[in-house]
Design an enzyme around this catalytic site. Sequence first.
Site, PDB file in Angstrom:
ATOM      1  N   ASP A 505      43.134  53.299  38.485  1.00  0.00           N
ATOM      2  CA  ASP A 505      43.029  51.783  39.078  1.00  0.00           C
ATOM      3  C   ASP A 505      41.631  51.423  38.605  1.00  0.00           C
ATOM      4  OD1 ASP A 505      43.658  49.842  40.884  1.00  0.00           O
ATOM      5  OD2 ASP A 505      43.696  51.196  42.605  1.00  0.00           O
ATOM      6  N   ASP A 567      50.090  44.398  44.381  1.00  0.00           N
ATOM      7  CA  ASP A 567      49.928  44.999  45.710  1.00  0.00           C
ATOM      8  C   ASP A 567      50.734  44.568  46.902  1.00  0.00           C
ATOM      9  OD1 ASP A 567      48.009  46.801  44.695  1.00  0.00           O
ATOM     10  OD2 ASP A 567      46.381  45.812  45.538  1.00  0.00           O
TER      11      ASP A 567
END
Length: 748
Positions: A505, A567
Amino acid sequence: MFSTNRFFGLSFIAGLVASVNGDITASGTNFSLSGADVSYRFHVDPRSGDLISDHFGGPVDDFTDPATISNSGWSTGLDNVGTPGLTNIRREFPDVGRSDFRLPAIHISHADGDTVSAFTYQSHEIVQGKPALPGLPATFGNDGDVTTLVVTLYDNYSNVSAALSYSIFPEYNAIARSFQITNNGTNNISIERAASFSTDLPNLDLKMLELQGDWSHEANRVIRNVDFGETGFRSTEGYSSHVHNPFFVLHDPTTTETTGEAWGFNLVYTGSFAATAERFSHGFVRVLLGLNPLHASIPVGPGQTFQSPEAVAIYSSTGLGGMSRSFHDLYRNHLSRSNHTFETRPILLNSWEGLGFEINETSLENLANETAGLGIKLFVNDDGWFGQTPYARINDTAGLGDWTPNPDHFPNGLAPYTETVDSYAVANSSSDLAFGIWVEPEMVNPNSTLYHEHPDWVMYAGNHVRTLTRNQLVLNLALPEVQDYLINAISNVIKSANISYIKWDNNRAIHEMSSPAADYAYTLGMYRVMDNLTGSYPEILWEGCASGGGRFDPGILHYYPQSWTSDNTDAADRLTIQLGTSLAYPLSSMACHVSAVPNGLTGRNISIEYRAHVALMCGSFGFELNPSELSADERDAIPSIISTWEQINPIVISGSFYRIAWPSDTNWPAVQFVSKDENTAVVFAFQQFAKIKPAAPSLKMQGLDGKARYSSNAFNGTLSGNTLMNGGVNLPWMVRDYQSMLIWLYKE
Ligand SMILES: *[C@@H]1O[C@H](CO)[C@@H](O)[C@H](O)[C@H]1NC(C)=O
Ligand SMILES: *[C@@H]1O[C@H](CO)[C@@H](O)[C@H](O)[C@H]1NC(C)=O
Ligand SMILES: *[C@@H]1O[C@H](CO)[C@@H](O)[C@H](O)[C@H]1NC(C)=O
Ligand SMILES: *[C@@H]1O[C@H](CO)[C@@H](O)[C@H](O)[C@H]1NC(C)=O
Ligand SMILES: *[C@@H]1O[C@H](CO)[C@@H](O)[C@H](O)[C@H]1NC(C)=O
Ligand SMILES: *[C@@H]1O[C@H](CO)[C@@H](O)[C@H](O)[C@H]1NC(C)=O
Ligand SMILES: *[C@@H]1O[C@H](CO)[C@@H](O)[C@H](O)[C@H]1NC(C)=O
Ligand SMILES: *[C@@H]1O[C@H](CO)[C@@H](O)[C@H](O)[C@H]1NC(C)=O
Ligand SMILES: *[C@@H]1O[C@H](CO)[C@@H](O)[C@H](O)[C@H]1NC(C)=O
Ligand SMILES: *[C@@H]1O[C@H](CO)[C@@H](O)[C@H](O)[C@H]1NC(C)=O
Ligand SMILES: *[C@@H]1O[C@H](CO)[C@@H](O)[C@H](O)[C@H]1NC(C)=O
Ligand SMILES: *[C@@H]1O[C@H](CO)[C@@H](O)[C@H](O)[C@H]1NC(C)=O
């Protein structure tokens, strides 16, 4: 003044004999690159030594005279060549200061303060295959797949050379370009601008399509006119970013998904970038894609070479759909180097929605057992597993940088816990549960042992405030000691347990930098780390992520075969995001999950079938929810979702993708895959909103064999490919929001 004969050096005379090598021909210094449905042509102007663009489009067989333009005015061309009425001002590698007033592809600042360059042809070479780009991700291929032309230019005033590389992948109508600048002088120079791709198109009526967005709002199609002046966009975030993708399409105003001309451009790079189409007074359109000049000023010392990133350009005469399928096939075959590229990906469950930071061995093992019980094959341990008191990662204020397991959660390290996870048998399957883990290696919390030991390892600018985002700073990956630290730290995690998947990430942009060039140096350092870890551990399935799709770019795709798309997991929004992303990137490279309803971001309540159908069109499918909060209906749907995934994933991984209708254009969007062997197709059909009137249009399929007959789960008997493509089928939609159907077609 130039003398003519300096361009007729030995290599030029030798070049007068046409040399043909695969798909590239040099007739003298008239260069032709040819693919299945593309020609790319340019030549050396014998008077100026400049490279002149001739053609980038459908196949042509000859060099023809350029458009005649009046030389009255301010913009007729390279005046210092001393040739009145010169019309050859479509340039391949525009530099600065020779009466070309458009944006340059190359802008160099010299030690004496001037920024003028005069690059002229010196030599060329054609080679089979494609040399690697030192330190940077790039397309690759064997001798039969790709041919490369390298044209070397020289600025005799500054002793700087430019080696332009053109590689053609004929099967995909794709041209990959990059260049190297070598400082052969005795003074330092600085690269102020570097556009990896640059060409001048003729006076065509063009639209520019790009993917614009933000966090949880990635990849929205934006289309505007290419008018006089500059049309473009850039990222200054230090990364490719959510805000604009390093991708755009120039297309004819009449081009559709299935018809018309389109030119797609994509930068194989994860740092800041700039994309521009500049239309000048004569109507010619300059195309530039490369580094963002705000993040350039890259010093090149005597004897040193600057390597530009690579840009890929694809021409399509079969609309946006044809262009996208060429990108998808090129990227799967010649960019994504992971062994997993053509493998089906395990269905996964991520711990974050279920546990957040409330983790310990017991809570994770219970969730993993539950995961296996649902028939899910990979359990992913998200954030919160690392750091030690006083910097334990029990919330987001501490721990990033300290990549060792938190002993409060894992008193005996990761090994016993992951062995337990691995021992759970996956329901209705012969396999055991696999284990994956989350990391964010490029970041550091000031509350960490790493930062206390190495406060100078972060990106910062002198005494300026080190601006925090999400309580974290960015490590300076340009530093070899930081690269080595990360390689060792992540290798140690991998060696400490049986890890089969890593989610990498990156959750903030770069703010303060020590110099404009720091972003390029950072990006090269990051690539070294990714190259090393993926090279050392090719069996691991690596997934990229940057607060969702903040780094969904070809640079990351070179190393990691998949990336988290957004997301935002609301199925209605995701359909738009995934279709936008599919303009350039293969569906096999997208990670898409089913999350709980009502959706945490949008509050929408969409059925589990619709949520699953939206996520199943991606290569990596999974669940991002707490299984104990599933309704009985949702729980009952999971076995059939898993068996559908088993059927669909191979087609998604290697099949051809068709966008039948976009969610922003119709209430009934649809997409389709055709298997590689063309025997099976599957259509994902959606109804977004309940409609009393009008009726849904019939759904016309694409990419079928017109003469073949197909059977289906959606109709009795068989229908021909022509019927399905030109007549279509009418689907029995009910008056209800968010319905979806999967239509399978089997060639008889
Ligand atoms: C290159 O193309 C031009 C036309 O643009 C032609 O006049 C010339 O003869 C060609 N040169 C060679 C060596 O093929
Ligand atoms: C380059 O320019 C220098 C003068 O600056 C000249 O002496 C030399 O001959 C030129 N070289 C070539 C190859 O034209
Ligand atoms: C370029 O190289 C030539 C030959 O080595 C040399 O004479 C000349 O001084 C150099 N010019 C510059 C600007 O470095
Ligand atoms: C660059 O300089 C080297 C010597 O330092 C010389 O051998 C070479 O020919 C020069 N390259 C060009 C393109 O002039
Ligand atoms: C080039 O830049 C480096 C680094 O700033 C410096 O050490 C060197 O002295 C410079 N060289 C010249 C010839 O100016
Ligand atoms: C583990 O975490 C759960 C919450 O997720 C908590 O209920 C439990 O008490 C914790 N167990 C230990 C041993 O810390
Ligand atoms: C795993 O879950 C099953 C129910 O699905 C339960 O029977 C079993 O005891 C659990 N095993 C462990 C080790 O918790
Ligand atoms: C957040 O984490 C830090 C470091 O582990 C800890 O000191 C602090 O108490 C935590 N804050 C809260 C509100 O739990
Ligand atoms: C460090 O952790 C403490 C305790 O959680 C917190 O109050 C503080 O804001 C953190 N500092 C930074 C820079 O995040
Ligand atoms: C990765 O880096 C380590 C340490 O620098 C080195 O020993 C190893 O050979 C590298 N591996 C690869 C695949 O590049
Ligand atoms: C991955 O592919 C490379 C060749 O590209 C091969 O050498 C290597 O053995 C493969 N590794 C695994 C783990 O399959
Ligand atoms: C196929 O035909 C049967 C018998 O007429 C009918 O019940 C069924 O609904 C039909 N199926 C489809 C998908 O049209």
